[in-house]
Design a protein around this motif. Structure first.
Motif, PDB file in Angstrom:
ATOM      1  N   LEU A 356      -1.303  61.449   8.817  1.00  0.00           N
ATOM      2  CA  LEU A 356       0.022  61.183   8.273  1.00  0.00           C
ATOM      3  C   LEU A 356      -0.039  60.130   7.173  1.00  0.00           C
ATOM      4  N   SER A 357      -0.924  59.153   7.342  1.00  0.00           N
ATOM      5  CA  SER A 357      -1.084  58.114   6.323  1.00  0.00           C
ATOM      6  C   SER A 357      -1.533  58.714   4.992  1.00  0.00           C
ATOM      7  N   VAL A 418      -2.013  54.178  10.829  1.00  0.00           N
ATOM      8  CA  VAL A 418      -1.226  54.522   9.642  1.00  0.00           C
ATOM      9  C   VAL A 418      -1.408  53.472   8.547  1.00  0.00           C
TER      10      VAL A 418
END
Length: 517
Positions: A356-357, A418
């Motif tokens: 997601l990062s 993240v």
């Protein structure tokens, strides 16, 4: 014409003296073209026609391919880090399989020698990559990687485990320097954050592979599989180009152009970007006297402070303690969750979060992700410390909030992965000029691994002396200081060229900022 050390020519004079055509960036544009305002390196279109329509934009797929290929070495490093998870408590399973008696202290050295090996190679690999190239240096790392795994696979004594772990750590640590450097130098500024995050993504994928394979196969077979990954990296990465910046620093313009064409696509006009890179390097050469003086510039000093600070807060945020306690916390919260399953859950959370990062780091920015990450880490470690204090130092019944430490662990690992997990490594490739990047980036990596060794080797002693709750409150206090550090000192580098970042660190406004004013 050979220029003397003290000869300083303007860019126009240089090309006139050498009977070369003045580059497009230095000439008034001829119809039907006009120059785009805010010229910077690695922009999608540096030249447009008079109607305002863009010329062919760069193809990003070759950059993604090169970035993923380079970070396969990080996956190999991740398998080194995750290997001990399959060894059992204090290495009991490893000792039985190899028929080598191990004490708890000896096993702690087997685990922590990886970080010492990584620390030992950081500075030499930075120098080597400047001498022979980023690509060549990374390919050569397959040799010590293979040797290290062979020592482990064929181990007949504790010493062979020590040597194997140190050498594999050395190779893995070297990728922590070279992979971010490589991805930063091949990518356009619009996707540099995403490519830089691939390093941490592949690292946690490697850890997850070890977590997943550990319970299913024995240590010998896990070592064999781990030894194959560097070979796969070699077979894939050998077809990738060297960075254009390295070629230009060596005076090989044709090779730099060929590299850019491979990375941007054959239909993309690389000349403006290539000329901008040349201008940047020529400017460095005009100002350059020695590496020592380059490191004394304001931009270099500030870059080092930021890089060292990010590495310090990354390692002392409590991540190693959280992972160390993850198994027992999961098990205490839910008796049906085994240690093997809990470590697998931790690995999956890390991979999802880092993935997601990679999607948001070029949209939201580095600074906001770092700040949100460390604030949440502050809160979760404070709650963990409070939970352990109530459980072990008071008569308060905490069984009704057994879900709290489980939630804290999951949230901590997610937000760390993240923000403070991938972004410090990404920013190593952004904070330094090409003159100081090798030594500065490798020094920051050395510091990171040194801190990792201190935490890995001595956390248990601190926990016994001061108590688990004290350790987590200490981590919470460190995160509080880290949040202030991010707000005050860490710049936002999203969407900025490497040159603009250097101008900002040096206290100068970038060309983009000047044009906007």
């Amino acid at each position: 014409m050979m220029m003397g050390e003290n000869d300083i020519l303007s860019a126009e004079q240089y090309y006139e003296t050498n009977n070369e055509a003045t580059p497009l960036l230095l000439r008034a544009p001829d119809p039907p073209y006009k120059m785009v305002k805010n010229i910077g390196i690695s922009q999608q279109a540096l030249v447009v026609d008079t109607t305002g329509s863009k010329m062919s934009s760069a193809n990003k797929f070759p950059q993604y391919m090169a970035g993923v290929s380079a970070t396969l070495g990080a996956m190999a490093a991740g398998m080194v880090l995750g290997w001990t998870s399959a060894a059992g408590k204090n290495g009991i399973d490893l000792a039985k399989e190899y028929n080598i008696p191990l004490t708890a202290d000896e096993f702690s050295w087997i685990g922590s020698l990886v970080t010492l090996g990584a620390a030992a190679i950081c500075v030499p690999i930075g120098i080597l990559s400047d001498l022979i190239g980023r690509k060549t240096a990374m390919l050569l790392l397959v040799i010590p990687f293979t040797i290290g795994w062979l020592f482990i696979i064929m181990a007949k004594s504790i010493l062979m485990f020590y040597v194997g772990r140190f050498v594999t750590g050395l190779s893995g640590g070297a990728f922590c320097v070279t992979a971010p450097m490589y991805t930063a130098e091949i990518s356009e500024s619009s996707i540099r954050g995403t490519l830089g995050s691939y390093f941490q993504l592949m690292l946690v994928i490697g850890i997850l592979l070890s977590y997943g394979l550990g319970p299913a196969i024995n240590m010998y077979n896990l070592s064999l599989i781990s030894a194959v990954v560097p070979v796969v990296f070699f077979c894939v990465f050998i077809f990738m180009p060297e960075t254009p910046i390295y070629y230009l620093r060596k005076g090989n313009r044709d090779a730099a152009k060929a590299s850019l064409l491979r990375l941007r696509g054959s239909h993309y006009n690389v000349e403006p970007e290539l000329q901008a890179l040349e201008e940047s390097l020529m400017e460095e050469q005009r100002k350059k006297t020695s590496l020592a003086q380059a490191l004394r510039t304001k931009a270099a000093r500030k870059g080092l402070v930021i890089a060292f600070g990010l590495m310090f807060f990354q390692q002392l945020s409590g991540i190693n303690a959280i992972i160390f306690y993850a198994g027992s916390i999961f098990e205490s919260a839910n008796k049906s969750i085994s240690v093997n399953v809990s470590t697998l859950i931790v690995g999956i959370i890390q991979v999802i979060a880092v993935f997601l990062s990679t999607l948001v780091v070029d949209k939201l920015g580095r600074r906001i992700l770092l700040f949100v990450s460390i604030v949440v880490m502050l809160v979760t470690t404070f709650f963990l410390g409070t939970y352990f204090y109530l459980q072990r130092q008071t008569s308060v019944d905490v069984t009704h909030i057994g879900w709290l430490p489980l939630l804290c662990v999951c949230v901590f690992i997610f937000l760390f992965s993240v923000g403070f997990g991938p972004i410090p490594w990404l920013m190593i490739g952004e904070l330094f000029s090409s003159t100081t990047k090798g030594i500065s980036g490798s020094s920051a990596c050395f510091f990171n691994w040194l801190m990792a060794f201190v935490v890995t080797k001595y956390y248990s002693s601190l926990e016994l002396a001061a108590g688990t709750y004290t350790c987590f409150w200490l981590f919470s206090a460190i995160c509080a200081i880290g949040s202030v550090f991010v707000l005050v000192l860490v710049p936002e580098t999203k969407g900025k060229t490497l040159e603009e970042i250097q101008h900002e660190l040096g206290g100068q406004s970038s060309s983009n900022e000047a044009d906007k004013a």
